[in-house]
Design a protein around this motif. Structure first.
Motif: not given
Length: 455
Positions: A113-132
């Motif tokens: 999540a730290l890697l993916f969170g560099l350019p992606i906003f909090f809410d968008a990153g979190l929802v994409v990560f939900l299934p994982i």
């Protein structure tokens, strides 16, 4: 709006509004959406907003939050549903587990999540990560928070202090700090603060708060088909696609701003367009649909799958919008402005003043971005007089961001987003998410103090 009452009176109104909201939801068990709308209207009237303007102000704040959250959450949850239904989320979870081991699964989720969170906003990153998150949690059982908080906290840390996210960029610009240096120092601080303020706190304390694993918000109660799962690299490529597009947008926009590339150019315009977060998520959704789902389901089944993914999140989006309404009413009523006037001259050291002002503004009106930008403006004159070094300017940005992170509660739309995604009631969200945001913010501030001292 010009405040009708004194700062003290407005603070009392804000405190009473939060207390009434908690009583309605926790004690009287009123639905959160109804309670938020009701208290928003009541707060506006009590704070002196003209009665005829109350619905306009409340609806404007509601729609602003929905405009920010709804599109990103809807696109993200569709991607998540496709990954979950086709077995892609399980493939990612199994790969993470095989590489890191069961005991390090929360660490693996946080680092990803730290890697993916560099350019992606909090809410968008979190929802994409939900299934994982849910796939890993179901594999090992226990409380979903053991796996959810490290990932959510990682996105929160990157969003709070690392450019290109809007809050730190705005604060750095206002104070005259180097964006590049803020990025370099911010990444290191985000990782360290996440490890101390999120990961360790979760493993030793918050992850032990029992919250059942309920992924119905993502699946609608339907079971995934794991007979023909996609390859790991296929799934990873889908997740990386929006990351690359948004990252390219950030780089090109920065280069245009500092004059390294021309302001005009069709090809660059196209890359900037596709790198906007909603567009990047839409592209990732289309790719996921036509590379993951089309070979496994009919077009009618895909339509049903995507349509069913939206149903469980409607309540989340509406409650989040109502949380934004409440925070917006507090801001419009003049509470932020009144606080700004009374906090401008606290007589504290500059770095401490930055943290304290941002914290009070964050608690009073909910928006981290407003707390960041307002605090930066308030202390900018003092910063100019003090003439700090380049590294100390970055420390001030971090201190402001730390104050704007702590004590997320009911007037923060992110509070409702996290609580509803992971099936927590208000009391549990206060015990876990609010505490984690506070330990994260305090960790950032301690590191900022250290940088200030050596700068």
């Amino acid at each position: 709006m010009t405040p009708v009452y004194s700062s003290g009176t407005l603070l009392l109104i804000a405190a009473a509004a939060v207390a009434i909201l908690l009583v309605l939801i926790i004690v009287l068990r009123m639905h959160a959406f109804i309670a938020l709308v009701l208290v928003s209207f009541g707060t506006a009237v009590a704070a002196g907003v003209p009665v005829a303007e109350v619905p306009v102000v409340a609806i404007a704040a509601f729609s602003t939050t929905l405009g920010t959250v709804a599109l990103l959450v809807a696109l993200g949850v569709m991607i998540g549903r496709l990954l979950e239904a086709t077995g892609g989320a399980q493939v990612l979870a199994d790969t993470l587990i095989s590489r890191f081991g069961e005991k390090r699964a929360p660490m693996a989720l946080g680092v990803a999540a730290l890697l993916f969170g560099l350019p992606i906003f909090f809410d968008a990153g979190l929802v994409v990560f939900l299934p994982i998150i849910f796939a890993v949690a179901k594999r090992f059982g226990g409380s979903v928070l053991m796996y959810a908080l490290p990932a959510a906290g990682a996105f929160a840390a990157m969003h709070a202090i690392v450019p290109p996210h809007p809050g730190p960029v705005t604060a750095a610009t206002e104070l005259g700090a180097s964006i590049g240096l803020t990025l370099l120092v911010g990444v290191v601080v985000a990782v360290v603060a996440w490890f101390v303020g999120v990961y360790i706190v979760t493993i030793t304390w918050l992850g032990k708060v029992q919250v059942p694993i309920d992924d119905s918000v993502l699946t609608g109660g339907q079971q995934a088909d794991h007979d023909n799962p996609p390859a790991f690299w296929h799934v990873l490529a889908i997740l990386l696609l929006p990351l690359v597009l948004i990252g390219a947008n950030t780089i090109l926009t920065t280069l245009r701003t500092n004059g390294s590339i021309a302001e005009e150019g069709t090809f660059v315009d196209i890359l900037v367009f596709v790198g906007q977060t909603p567009v990047a998520l839409l592209i990732a959704l289309l790719v996921a649909t036509y590379t993951l789902a089309i070979r496994r389901y009919s077009r009618g089944e895909i339509e049903t799958l995507l349509n069913d993914s939206l149903g469980p999140i409607c309540a989340i989006i509406l409650i989040t919008g109502a949380g934004g309404m409440f925070g917006g009413v507090l801001r419009y009523s003049g509470i932020g402005e009144a606080l700004s006037d009374s906090l401008a001259d606290l007589g504290l050291p500059l770095i401490v003043s930055a943290f304290v002002i941002a914290t009070i503004l964050r608690v009073a009106q909910g928006s981290a971005t407003v707390a960041l930008t307002t605090t930066a403006g308030l202390i900018s004159a003092g910063v100019a007089d003090a003439d700090p070094s380049s590294l100390q300017l970055v420390a001030l940005v971090l201190a402001i961001a730390a104050g704007a992170t702590v004590l997320s509660h009911v007037n923060d739309s992110g509070f409702w987003l996290v609580g509803r995604f992971f099936g927590m009631d208000v009391k549990t969200t206060l015990r876990t998410w609010t505490v984690m945001e506070t330990t994260l913010g305090v960790s950032i501030f301690v590191l900022a103090l250290g940088i200030w001292a050596v700068g």
